[in-house]
Design a protein around this motif. Sequence first.
Motif, PDB file in Angstrom:
ATOM      1  N   PRO A   8       0.831  -1.210   0.000  1.00 27.34           N
ATOM      2  CA  PRO A   8       0.000   0.000   0.000  1.00 27.34           C
ATOM      3  C   PRO A   8       0.863   1.258   0.000  1.00 27.34           C
ATOM      4  CG  PRO A   8      -0.742  -1.553   1.680  1.00 27.34           C
ATOM      5  CD  PRO A   8       0.574  -2.063   1.179  1.00 27.34           C
ATOM      6  N   LEU A   9       0.333   2.320  -0.566  1.00 32.54           N
ATOM      7  CA  LEU A   9       1.000   3.624  -0.500  1.00 32.54           C
ATOM      8  C   LEU A   9       0.539   4.299   0.783  1.00 32.54           C
ATOM      9  CD1 LEU A   9       0.677   4.743  -4.231  1.00 32.54           C
ATOM     10  CD2 LEU A   9       2.613   3.630  -3.089  1.00 32.54           C
ATOM     11  N   TRP A  10       1.261   4.018   1.848  1.00 26.50           N
ATOM     12  CA  TRP A  10       0.844   4.487   3.167  1.00 26.50           C
ATOM     13  C   TRP A  10       0.840   6.008   3.255  1.00 26.50           C
ATOM     14  CZ3 TRP A  10      -1.446   0.851   5.779  1.00 26.50           C
ATOM     15  CH2 TRP A  10      -1.045  -0.490   5.613  1.00 26.50           C
ATOM     16  N   TRP A  11       1.616   6.678   2.401  1.00 24.53           N
ATOM     17  CA  TRP A  11       1.646   8.133   2.448  1.00 24.53           C
ATOM     18  C   TRP A  11       0.341   8.762   1.953  1.00 24.53           C
ATOM     19  CZ3 TRP A  11       0.996   9.747  -2.515  1.00 24.53           C
ATOM     20  CH2 TRP A  11       1.519   8.964  -3.551  1.00 24.53           C
ATOM     21  N   GLN A  12      -0.526   7.947   1.358  1.00 28.12           N
ATOM     22  CA  GLN A  12      -1.827   8.464   0.926  1.00 28.12           C
ATOM     23  C   GLN A  12      -2.876   8.408   2.039  1.00 28.12           C
ATOM     24  OE1 GLN A  12      -2.826   6.047  -2.512  1.00 28.12           O
ATOM     25  NE2 GLN A  12      -1.802   7.445  -3.926  1.00 28.12           N
ATOM     26  N   THR A  13      -2.522   7.825   3.175  1.00 28.18           N
ATOM     27  CA  THR A  13      -3.482   7.586   4.244  1.00 28.18           C
ATOM     28  C   THR A  13      -3.417   8.659   5.319  1.00 28.18           C
ATOM     29  OG1 THR A  13      -2.024   6.299   5.699  1.00 28.18           O
ATOM     30  CG2 THR A  13      -3.038   5.130   3.848  1.00 28.18           C
ATOM     31  N   ASP A  14      -4.293   8.488   6.320  1.00 27.69           N
ATOM     32  CA  ASP A  14      -4.325   9.455   7.414  1.00 27.69           C
ATOM     33  C   ASP A  14      -3.210   9.235   8.433  1.00 27.69           C
ATOM     34  OD1 ASP A  14      -5.188   7.187   8.696  1.00 27.69           O
ATOM     35  OD2 ASP A  14      -7.166   7.971   9.230  1.00 27.69           O
ATOM     36  N   MET A  15      -2.195   8.454   8.072  1.00 24.39           N
ATOM     37  CA  MET A  15      -0.985   8.412   8.893  1.00 24.39           C
ATOM     38  C   MET A  15      -0.274   9.760   8.887  1.00 24.39           C
ATOM     39  SD  MET A  15       0.821   4.791   8.040  1.00 24.39           S
ATOM     40  CE  MET A  15       0.319   3.266   8.852  1.00 24.39           C
ATOM     41  N   LEU A  16      -0.548  10.559   7.868  1.00 24.17           N
ATOM     42  CA  LEU A  16       0.094  11.854   7.717  1.00 24.17           C
ATOM     43  C   LEU A  16      -0.948  12.966   7.707  1.00 24.17           C
ATOM     44  CD1 LEU A  16       2.608  11.002   4.843  1.00 24.17           C
ATOM     45  CD2 LEU A  16       3.213  11.467   7.224  1.00 24.17           C
ATOM     46  N   PRO A  17      -0.562  14.169   8.123  1.00 24.84           N
ATOM     47  CA  PRO A  17      -1.447  15.320   7.936  1.00 24.84           C
ATOM     48  C   PRO A  17      -1.759  15.506   6.456  1.00 24.84           C
ATOM     49  CG  PRO A  17       0.381  15.881   9.389  1.00 24.84           C
ATOM     50  CD  PRO A  17       0.696  14.535   8.803  1.00 24.84           C
TER      51      PRO A  17
END
Length: 410
Positions: free
Chosen positions: A334-343
Amino acid sequence: MNKIEQSLNRRKFISMAGIGATALAIAPRYTFGEIPNSDRKIRVGIIGGGFGASFHFHEHPNCIVEAVSDLRVDRREILMKTYKCSKSYESLENLLLDPKIEAVFIATPAPDHARHVISSLKAGKHVLCAVPAAMTLEECADILNTVQRTGLTYMMAETTVYQQGVISAKKFYKEGKFGNIFSAAAEYNHPGLETLFFDNKGKPTWRHGLPPMNYPTHSTAFLIAVTGERLTHVSAMGWGDDSPLLKNNPYKNPFWNETAFFKTNRGNPFRVEVNWKGALQGAERGEWRGDKMSFYYPQGENKEYIVVKVADKIGQDDAGFKREENIVEPYKVPLWWQTDMLPEPMRHNSGHSGSHTFITHEFIDSLVNNRQPEVNIYEALAYTAPGIVAHQSALKDGEHMKIPSFDKIK
């Protein structure tokens, strides 16, 4: 080694933020900070206009880039443009005098890290530092002592921890999908590094002759960041070809490439390679092998991640013998940077497999919420120190050596 261990034994290790160092190090965080709900702004100074210009502090809702610094005018201008910052200093020393700056990102040459980190902590600044943490075991101990004495936050900007594949591996581990991880491997291949040994005027750079295992964190983090294991013993070998390019380097290093065989505190083997020269493809990759599932980074031209699962299925080997046959299948990370892990402003791809935005957020969020970052001082030294000892082993033709622990409270 005995001298180092005796020195460490004399030090008084304390807990930070009420959490014992051992517990903190062996049980690293597997989740990221909450999306900010605070209006607090951390004023940051950026030191180093090369690598330092590739992060995203100006995009974080809880951060203001107050000032930047580099010895070179052109790099200071790059930093000001990147971070939309109008204030710059000609040196780290001048920047540290700025009372508005609460934290710094140190992206200076590796041999300077320990000195710059210690100076920044003594000036009352929280620190995010590029890898590795230090070049010697003595420097490791000095940084740790300063962090503990000042009570300030230290984080190392290890990109491997926040690669999209490693975030997936951490999730697998947390969910117990691996079962028991009984072995692992990692490699960092950077062929052609000799082109960075000298600048365009022929002056040696800090990379001239750098021992591969003195830059180990892009490999060691593949296991430690996932399982929390510690590397306790090592036997390592090096390869060199008597190249004139390695002559008279400041490290007195004869090797282009080094391979280390580590033992962990759980009794598991972990093979690590760091290679600067040869018929190699550039790579930062890891493998985790478990009794229920294994996970493999792409190899060479194959760009697919692979998951292997134990299955109740009978197959035949090449000789026609019946055996249990595992399920081998590609895995789309998964492209985790697209998720709400980040602002939300930071949900985009970034350097080193999407890791730079995660590093930025983890550091700022740890300060906003007054908590330890994932790659705190104990994690950073657990990634760094084993490589330092591995290089000493390689210089001694593979001598089996003990790695000192920086976790235990003495």
